[in-house]
Motif scaffolding. Structure first.
Motif, PDB file in Angstrom:
ATOM      1  N   LEU A 259       0.830  -1.206   0.000  1.00 23.71           N
ATOM      2  CA  LEU A 259       0.000   0.000   0.000  1.00 23.71           C
ATOM      3  C   LEU A 259       0.862   1.254   0.000  1.00 23.71           C
ATOM      4  N   ALA A 260       1.954   1.240   0.785  1.00 27.96           N
ATOM      5  CA  ALA A 260       2.838   2.406   0.833  1.00 27.96           C
ATOM      6  C   ALA A 260       3.463   2.675  -0.531  1.00 27.96           C
ATOM      7  N   LEU A 261       3.885   1.610  -1.219  1.00 29.37           N
ATOM      8  CA  LEU A 261       4.483   1.789  -2.546  1.00 29.37           C
ATOM      9  C   LEU A 261       3.453   2.324  -3.541  1.00 29.37           C
ATOM     10  N   ALA A 262       2.226   1.820  -3.474  1.00 28.55           N
ATOM     11  CA  ALA A 262       1.181   2.330  -4.372  1.00 28.55           C
ATOM     12  C   ALA A 262       0.891   3.799  -4.085  1.00 28.55           C
ATOM     13  N   LEU A 263       0.854   4.155  -2.796  1.00 26.05           N
ATOM     14  CA  LEU A 263       0.555   5.544  -2.433  1.00 26.05           C
ATOM     15  C   LEU A 263       1.687   6.489  -2.813  1.00 26.05           C
ATOM     16  N   VAL A 264       2.937   6.040  -2.689  1.00 24.60           N
ATOM     17  CA  VAL A 264       4.040   6.928  -3.048  1.00 24.60           C
ATOM     18  C   VAL A 264       4.074   7.153  -4.559  1.00 24.60           C
ATOM     19  N   VAL A 265       3.641   6.152  -5.332  1.00 21.85           N
ATOM     20  CA  VAL A 265       3.545   6.352  -6.779  1.00 21.85           C
ATOM     21  C   VAL A 265       2.439   7.361  -7.096  1.00 21.85           C
ATOM     22  N   GLN A 266       1.297   7.221  -6.408  1.00 21.27           N
ATOM     23  CA  GLN A 266       0.202   8.168  -6.632  1.00 21.27           C
ATOM     24  C   GLN A 266       0.609   9.582  -6.216  1.00 21.27           C
ATOM     25  N   ARG A 275       0.148  13.455 -15.499  1.00 22.17           N
ATOM     26  CA  ARG A 275      -0.994  13.325 -16.408  1.00 22.17           C
ATOM     27  C   ARG A 275      -0.988  14.430 -17.454  1.00 22.17           C
ATOM     28  N   ARG A 276      -0.499  15.614 -17.078  1.00 22.78           N
ATOM     29  CA  ARG A 276      -0.428  16.722 -18.031  1.00 22.78           C
ATOM     30  C   ARG A 276       0.915  16.772 -18.740  1.00 22.78           C
ATOM     31  N   ARG A 277       2.000  16.561 -17.973  1.00 18.83           N
ATOM     32  CA  ARG A 277       3.332  16.723 -18.545  1.00 18.83           C
ATOM     33  C   ARG A 277       3.774  15.517 -19.367  1.00 18.83           C
ATOM     34  N   ALA A 278       3.446  14.312 -18.919  1.00 19.48           N
ATOM     35  CA  ALA A 278       3.935  13.098 -19.589  1.00 19.48           C
ATOM     36  C   ALA A 278       2.838  12.037 -19.556  1.00 19.48           C
ATOM     37  N   PRO A 279       1.845  12.122 -20.440  1.00 17.19           N
ATOM     38  CA  PRO A 279       0.705  11.188 -20.401  1.00 17.19           C
ATOM     39  C   PRO A 279       1.111   9.718 -20.510  1.00 17.19           C
ATOM     40  N   HIS A 280       2.105   9.411 -21.364  1.00 20.79           N
ATOM     41  CA  HIS A 280       2.507   8.008 -21.517  1.00 20.79           C
ATOM     42  C   HIS A 280       3.173   7.493 -20.234  1.00 20.79           C
ATOM     43  N   PHE A 281       4.018   8.316 -19.639  1.00 17.73           N
ATOM     44  CA  PHE A 281       4.642   7.930 -18.375  1.00 17.73           C
ATOM     45  C   PHE A 281       3.588   7.788 -17.284  1.00 17.73           C
ATOM     46  N   ASP A 282       2.563   8.620 -17.340  1.00 18.58           N
ATOM     47  CA  ASP A 282       1.488   8.544 -16.356  1.00 18.58           C
ATOM     48  C   ASP A 282       0.747   7.210 -16.467  1.00 18.58           C
ATOM     49  N   LYS A 283       0.551   6.720 -17.682  1.00 19.65           N
ATOM     50  CA  LYS A 283      -0.082   5.406 -17.851  1.00 19.65           C
ATOM     51  C   LYS A 283       0.773   4.311 -17.217  1.00 19.65           C
ATOM     52  N   PHE A 284       2.086   4.416 -17.399  1.00 16.18           N
ATOM     53  CA  PHE A 284       2.994   3.445 -16.783  1.00 16.18           C
ATOM     54  C   PHE A 284       2.865   3.471 -15.262  1.00 16.18           C
ATOM     55  N   LEU A 285       2.763   4.658 -14.682  1.00 12.03           N
ATOM     56  CA  LEU A 285       2.639   4.767 -13.228  1.00 12.03           C
ATOM     57  C   LEU A 285       1.311   4.202 -12.741  1.00 12.03           C
ATOM     58  N   LEU A 287      -0.232   1.724 -14.105  1.00  7.34           N
ATOM     59  CA  LEU A 287      -0.029   0.270 -14.132  1.00  7.34           C
ATOM     60  C   LEU A 287       0.799  -0.181 -12.928  1.00  7.34           C
ATOM     61  N   ALA A 288       1.784   0.639 -12.536  1.00  9.12           N
ATOM     62  CA  ALA A 288       2.598   0.304 -11.363  1.00  9.12           C
ATOM     63  C   ALA A 288       1.735   0.260 -10.105  1.00  9.12           C
ATOM     64  N   ILE A 289       0.798   1.203  -9.989  1.00  5.76           N
ATOM     65  CA  ILE A 289      -0.110   1.199  -8.834  1.00  5.76           C
ATOM     66  C   ILE A 289      -0.932  -0.084  -8.819  1.00  5.76           C
ATOM     67  N   ALA A 290      -1.430  -0.472  -9.991  1.00  2.00           N
ATOM     68  CA  ALA A 290      -2.208  -1.714 -10.066  1.00  2.00           C
ATOM     69  C   ALA A 290      -1.338  -2.926  -9.728  1.00  2.00           C
ATOM     70  N   TYR A 291      -0.062  -2.868 -10.107  1.00  2.00           N
ATOM     71  CA  TYR A 291       0.849  -3.995  -9.846  1.00  2.00           C
ATOM     72  C   TYR A 291       0.967  -4.276  -8.349  1.00  2.00           C
ATOM     73  N   PHE A 292       0.953  -3.230  -7.528  1.00  2.00           N
ATOM     74  CA  PHE A 292       1.172  -3.430  -6.092  1.00  2.00           C
ATOM     75  C   PHE A 292      -0.042  -4.034  -5.389  1.00  2.00           C
ATOM     76  N   ALA A 293      -1.079  -4.346  -6.143  1.00  2.00           N
ATOM     77  CA  ALA A 293      -2.183  -5.126  -5.570  1.00  2.00           C
ATOM     78  C   ALA A 293      -1.890  -6.623  -5.645  1.00  2.00           C
ATOM     79  N   ILE A 294      -0.851  -7.009  -6.402  1.00  2.00           N
ATOM     80  CA  ILE A 294      -0.554  -8.436  -6.589  1.00  2.00           C
ATOM     81  C   ILE A 294       0.112  -9.062  -5.362  1.00  2.00           C
ATOM     82  N   LEU A 316      12.023  -2.052  -8.046  1.00  2.00           N
ATOM     83  CA  LEU A 316      12.802  -1.779  -9.261  1.00  2.00           C
ATOM     84  C   LEU A 316      11.956  -1.074 -10.318  1.00  2.00           C
ATOM     85  N   ILE A 317      10.649  -1.356 -10.328  1.00  2.00           N
ATOM     86  CA  ILE A 317       9.767  -0.723 -11.309  1.00  2.00           C
ATOM     87  C   ILE A 317       9.737   0.793 -11.118  1.00  2.00           C
TER      88      ILE A 317
END
Length: 664
Positions: A259-266, A275-285, A287-294, A316-317
Motif C-alpha cells: 500500500l505504501a508503494l502504491a501511495l508513493v507512486v500516486q 498526467r499533463r506533462r507526460a501522459p505516456h509515463f502517467d499510464k505506466f505509473l 499500471l505500477a499502482i495496479a501492480y502493487f495489488a498483486i 525496481l519498477i
C-alpha cells in the motif's frame, strides 16, 4: 570492488565449510565483549522440509553438515534454517553474554544452549510465540547466556516462517552491558523515527485540512502507511499493539508495504503532474499502482515468499520516477530537486534492505537497520519538496493574480474609456437629435407660417374673383390671376422641397448618375428663372465655359441650381446681378458658383446657414418669404453624393455659394 572480493571470499569459505570435518573458528568470550556478528564462528544448515527436530540436531550428529555462513540472508524461503555457534570461555570466571537476532519478522526463533552435550537453556521466541517468552527487551529476539569457566558453549538457533518469508541468519553477540547500550541507541532511533514522522504526519495533516490539496492528502496517506509498516516490521506492533497468536504480525508488513508503494507512486503522479506533462509515463505509473495489488494476493494465497519477491521487484519498477524528477530538475523545475533527492534516499535504503533480504548484500548492521533511516530521510525530503511546491504555487498564484489584476485594471480602464467615449457619442447624438427636433419644430412653424401667406392670397383673390369676376375690369382679373399664380408657384416650390427632403430622410431618394453637361443645365436654370428675375429688374447671367462634363444625377443638379438661383434672386436688390459660373477642378470634379449682389449676411448667419430651420424666416429684398429648407436640402443632397457646398459673404456685399460635384 572491495565488496565483490568479500563476496567471492565468502563464497569460497562456504564451499570449503561444506566439506565434512572442516575446522571452524571458535568465538572467544570476554566479559566486556562488544556487539559483533561472529560470522567466522557460525555455520548454517538448511532444512527444506522443516522436518528436523531438536533431537536430530542437539546430539551433534549433523554438525558436519553445517556450512560456514556467507554473511547473507537465505532470502524468501519456506525452509527452516539451523545456525550453529561455538563459543569458548578460556577464563577462570563464568561469562554472561547475550545473543540477539535483530530480524523481528520471524515466526519461530528457538535458541538452544548446549554445554558438554547437555542442554542448559532453551528459549522459544518469535512472532508466533507468547511475548512473555522474551526475557530481554530487544528490537528482535534476544536470549541471555552464561558460559562457565574453561567451558565451551554450543548454541543452536532454529529459524522458521510458517508460510514462507525471509530467513536471515544474521545475529549479534555481546556482553550484557554492550547489548543494553546498543538497544538503548536502537530504541532511541526508533523513537526519533516514530516521533519525527509523527510530527510530519500531524503537521501535513493540518496543512491538508487548511488548503484541501489532494497532493497533501496523498502525502499524509503515504506517510501514515509507512509509519504503520515500520511499526509492524520492527516488532513494535507485536510488542504493544497485537497479540502473537494473531495473523497480524506476518500479514501486516506485506499489505502495508504494498500500500505504501502504491501511495508513493500516486503522490509522485500528483507532485510531478505526469498526467499533463507526460501522459505516456502517467499510464505506466497507473499500471505500477495496479501492480502493487498483486503481492497481497500472493500472500493471501499462502505464499509469503512470493509476495516479498514481488514487492522487491516492484521497487525496481519505480526506478524511472527519480530519473524523471532529475530531468524536470535539470529543465528548471526547482520543486523537483527535493523530490529527486528524496527518491535517492529511498532507493539507497531500499537497495540495502531488499539486497539483504534477497541474499544479494551481506547482513551487516548497516543493511539491517539503515532502511528506516532512508525512509525517514525520504519523508522529510518529501515534506521539503511539498513546501517548495507550495512556494512555487504561491509564487505562480501571486504572479497570476498580479496579471489578472493588471488585466482587470487595463480592461476597466478600456471599458471606462469606451463608456466615456460612448457617453460622449450618445451625448453628441442626443444633442444632435435635440437640435434636429428643434429644427424640425422651427421648420414646421415656418412652413405653417409660409403656407398661410400664399394660401391666404389664393383664398382671398379667388374669393374676390368668385364674387366679382363678371363685373371686374379684365385688366384687374388678369392681375388677380397673376397673383394667384405666383402664390401657387411659391407653394409648389415649398412643397417640392419638403417632399424631396422627406424622401431623403426616409432613405427613399435614389440617385442615378449619368454623363451630363453642367453648363447646359446651368443655362436652362437661368432661362427658367429669367422672367422672375426680370420682375425685380435683376439681371441673371452665365459666365462659365461652354461645356462642363460631369457624371452626376440630373435631378440633383436641377434641385441644387434652382434653390441657389432662386435664393440669389430673392436676396438681390433691384437692378442687381446674379452670376452663375463654373470651372473644372483638379481632382476631376466640377465647381459651380452662384453669386449675387444683394443683402449679404453676417458670420453668425453663415455658421448656422445649413442647419435645418436656422435663418429660415429671413425675407427677401422686396419682402419675399421662405423656409430655409432649400439650403439644407442642397447640403444633404451634395453630402450624400460626395460633393459639398460653401458660402462667402459679408453684410451688404452679396453672397457667393460654391457647389462642388464629385469626380466622374
Amino acid at each position: 570492488m572491495r565488496l565483490s572480493f568479500v563476496w567471492i571470499a565468502a563464497a569460497m569459505l562456504a564451499l570449503l565449510s561444506a566439506t565434512p570435518g572442516l575446522a571452524r573458528d571458535v568465538l572467544s568470550l570476554t566479559s566486556d565483549m562488544p556487539v559483533k556478528h561472529p560470522a567466522d564462528a557460525a555455520a548454517i544448515l538448511e532444512d527444506p522440509d522443516a522436518v528436523l527436530t531438536p533431537a536430530d540436531i542437539l546430539d551433534g550428529d549433523l554438525d558436519a553438515d553445517f556450512a560456514l555462513v556467507d554473511g547473507t540472508a537465505v532470502g524468501p524461503t519456506r525452509s527452516a534454517v539451523w545456525v550453529r555457534l561455538e563459543a569458548v570461555n578460556a577464563t577462570k570466571a563464568p561469562i554472561d553474554w547475550v545473543i540477539n537476532l535483530p530480524n523481528a519478522q520471524v515466526d519461530e526463533a528457538d535458541i538452544y544452549h548446549v554445554i558438554d552435550g547437555a542442554v542448559v537453556a532453551v528459549f522459544t521466541l518469535g512472532d508466533k510465540r507468547p511475548e512473555t517468552n522474551k526475557v530481554l527487551t530487544s528490537d528482535g529476539n534476544a536470549a541471555p547466556l552464561v558460559t562457565p569457566p574453561d567451558a565451551t558453549s554450543i548454541v543452536y538457533i532454529r529459524l522458521y516462517n510458517r508460510i514462507g518469508d525471509v530467513i536471515d541468519p544474521y545475529f549479534e553477540v555481546s556482553s550484557p552491558q554492550a547489548f543494553v547500550a546498543k538497544q538503548q541507541v536502537i530504541w532511541l532511533l526508533f523513537g526519533l523515527f516514530i516521533g519525527g514522522t509523527g510530527i510530519l504526519f500531524l503537521y501535513n495533516t493540518i496543512l491538508f485540512l487548511r488548503i484541501r490539496s489532494s497532493l497533501y492528502f496523498w502525502y499524509i496517506a503515504y506517510l501514515g502507511t509507512v509509519i504503520a509498516a515500520v511499526v509492524a516490521a520492527t516488532g513494535i506492533g507485536t510488542r504493544f499493539l497485537w497479540s502473537t497468536d494473531s495473523s497480524l504480525p506476518e500479514a501486516t508488513p506485506p499489505f502495508l508495504t504494498s500500500l505504501a508503494l502504491a501511495l508513493v507512486v500516486q503522490f509522485s503522479r500528483a507532485f510531478l503532474d505526469t498526467r499533463r506533462r507526460a501522459p505516456h509515463f502517467d499510464k505506466f505509473l497507473r499500471l505500477a499502482i495496479a501492480y502493487f495489488a498483486i503481492p497481497p494476493v500472493a500472500y493471501l494465497a499462502g505464499d509469503g515468499a512470493l509476495a516479498l519477491q514481488l514487492i522487491a521487484a516492484g521497487g525496481l519498477i519505480l526506478t524511472p520516477l527519480p530519473v524523471y524528477g532529475a530531468w524536470l530538475w535539470w529543465r528548471g523545475h526547482r520543486e523537483a530537486r527535493f523530490f529527486t533527492v528524496a527518491w535517492g534516499a529511498w532507493f539507497t535504503g531500499s537497495t540495502l534492505a531488499f539486497g539483504r533480504v534477497l541474499g544479494v548484500l551481506p547482513s551487516i548492521d548497516l543493511t539491517v537497520r539503515f532502511f528506516w533511516v532512508g525512509v525517514l530521510m525520504e519523508a522529510v525530503l518529501f515534506a521539503f519538496a511539498l513546501a517548495e511546491r507550495i512556494r512555487t504555487l504561491q509564487t505562480e498564484k501571486a504572479a497570476a493574480e498580479r496579471r489578472e489584476r493588471e488585466s482587470l485594471e487595463r480592461m476597466t480602464a478600456e471599458l471606462e474609456a469606451r463608456v466615456a467615449e460612448r457617453t460622449e457619442e450618445l451625448s453628441q447624438k442626443h444633442g444632435a437629435l435635440t437640435e434636429t427636433i428643434a429644427q424640425k419644430d422651427r421648420l414646421l412653424s415656418i412652413v405653417a407660417h409660409d403656407l398661410i401667406g400664399p394660401f391666404s392670397i389664393i383664398l382671398g383673390m379667388t374669393e374676390v374673383l368668385k364674387e366679382r369676376a363678371a363685373r371686374m375690369d379684365p385688366t384687374k382679373v388678369a392681375a388677380f390671376s397673376a397673383d394667384v399664380h405666383e402664390s401657387a408657384k411659391a407653394l409648389h416650390k415649398l412643397l417640392d422641397n419638403l417632399l424631396t427632403w422627406a424622401r431623403m430622410q426616409r432613405g427613399e431618394l435614389t440617385f442615378e448618375p449619368t454623363e451630363i453637361d453642367l453648363s447646359h443645365r446651368a443655362r436652362q436654370t437661368i432661362d427658367l428663372f429669367r422672367p422672375i428675375a426680370a420682375q425685380k429688374d435683376v439681371r441673371i447671367v452665365y459666365d462659365g465655359p461652354t461645356e462642363l462634363p460631369c457624371r452626376v444625377d440630373p435631378n440633383l443638379v436641377d434641385t441644387v441650381l434652382r434653390n441657389l438661383v432662386s435664393n440669389a434672386i430673392k436676396f438681390s436688390h433691384p437692378d442687381g446681378t446674379v452670376t452663375v459660373d463654373g470651372a473644372p477642378r483638379d481632382d476631376g470634379g466640377v465647381l459651380i458658383t452662384v453669386t449675387d449682389t444683394g443683402l449679404g449676411m453676417t458670420d453668425d448667419v453663415q455658421t448656422s446657414l445649413f442647419r435645418l430651420g436656422a435663418g429660415a424666416s429671413a425675407s427677401g429684398t422686396v419682402g419675399e418669404t421662405g423656409t430655409g429648407i432649400g439650403l439644407r436640402l442642397c447640403y444633404e443632397l451634395l453630402r450624400d453624393q460626395g460633393g459639398g457646398i460653401s458660402v462667402r459673404s459679408a453684410p451688404d456685399e452679396g453672397a457667393a455659394f460654391s457647389v462642388t460635384f464629385p469626380p466622374r
